[in-house]
Every structure is written in C-alpha cells, then in structure tokens.
Design a protein around this motif. Structure first.
Motif, mmCIF file in Angstrom:
data_model
loop_
_atom_site.group_PDB
_atom_site.id
_atom_site.type_symbol
_atom_site.label_atom_id
_atom_site.label_comp_id
_atom_site.label_asym_id
_atom_site.label_seq_id
_atom_site.Cartn_x
_atom_site.Cartn_y
_atom_site.Cartn_z
ATOM 1 N N LYS A 147 0.844 -1.203 0.000
ATOM 2 C CA LYS A 147 0.000 0.000 0.000
ATOM 3 C C LYS A 147 0.878 1.252 0.000
ATOM 4 O O LYS A 147 0.614 2.204 -0.744
ATOM 5 N N GLY A 148 1.943 1.239 0.798
ATOM 6 C CA GLY A 148 2.855 2.377 0.834
ATOM 7 C C GLY A 148 3.534 2.619 -0.497
ATOM 8 O O GLY A 148 3.687 3.763 -0.932
ATOM 9 N N ARG A 171 2.322 1.773 -3.446
ATOM 10 C CA ARG A 171 1.310 2.304 -4.370
ATOM 11 C C ARG A 171 1.089 3.791 -4.138
ATOM 12 O O ARG A 171 0.977 4.563 -5.086
ATOM 13 N N GLU A 172 1.028 4.201 -2.874
ATOM 14 C CA GLU A 172 0.815 5.615 -2.568
ATOM 15 C C GLU A 172 2.027 6.459 -2.960
ATOM 16 O O GLU A 172 1.879 7.551 -3.490
ATOM 17 N N GLU A 173 3.215 5.942 -2.709
ATOM 18 C CA GLU A 173 4.431 6.717 -2.978
ATOM 19 C C GLU A 173 4.699 6.871 -4.467
ATOM 20 O O GLU A 173 5.066 7.940 -4.936
ATOM 21 N N GLY A 200 2.498 6.146 -7.011
ATOM 22 C CA GLY A 200 1.321 6.409 -7.820
ATOM 23 C C GLY A 200 0.874 5.226 -8.648
ATOM 24 O O GLY A 200 0.189 5.391 -9.643
#
Length: 81
Positions: A61-62, A64-66, A68
């Motif tokens: 998840k991290g 994907r967030e970092e 994009g």
C-alpha cells in the motif's frame, strides 16, 4: 605483483588452500542448517505468518501511494486479455 610475492613466499601452499576450502564449506554447511532450522520453526507459527502478511500488505500500500501505482485489481479479476 602481490600474487607473485605470495607464491614466491609459499603463502599459498596446497595445505593452506585446502584449509581455506574446508573452512568455507563448513561455513556454508552451518548457514544451510541454520536456515533450515529457522524455516522449520517459522512454518508452524501462524501468528508470525499473519504478521508477515500484514506487513507485506502495508508495504505494498505504501509503494502504491508513494509511486502512484494503481491499486491491485479486485480478487478474481485478471488484467490479461
């Protein structure tokens, strides 16, 4: 140049080479058996497996967030056509 000096001094005798090879093989054997013991112990620990899975999901998840990256598709669907 250093190799030639070592050969001339007899530092690389057959017994030294054999000793070094035996020591390296011993280290590899100890590492292998330690790895197998840890794997056997961890395989029966469901609490540890749950923690590792939760950590993997948190890390994904991290990432994907970092970076994009879009989230994973829902289970049961495939992006291949």
């Amino acid at each position: 140049m250093l190799t030639m000096n070592l050969l001339a001094d007899g530092a690389w005798s057959v017994s030294n080479v054999v000793t070094m090879l035996v020591a390296i093989m011993g280290m590899i054997a100890v590492a292998f058996f330690a790895w197998k013991a840890v794997q056997r112990q961890e395989s029966g620990d469901s609490a540890l497996e749950a923690k590792l899975k939760a950590d993997d999901e948190r890390a994904a998840k991290g990432r994907r967030e970092e970076f994009g990256v879009p989230p994973d598709p829902p289970a049961g669907t495939s992006s291949e056509k």
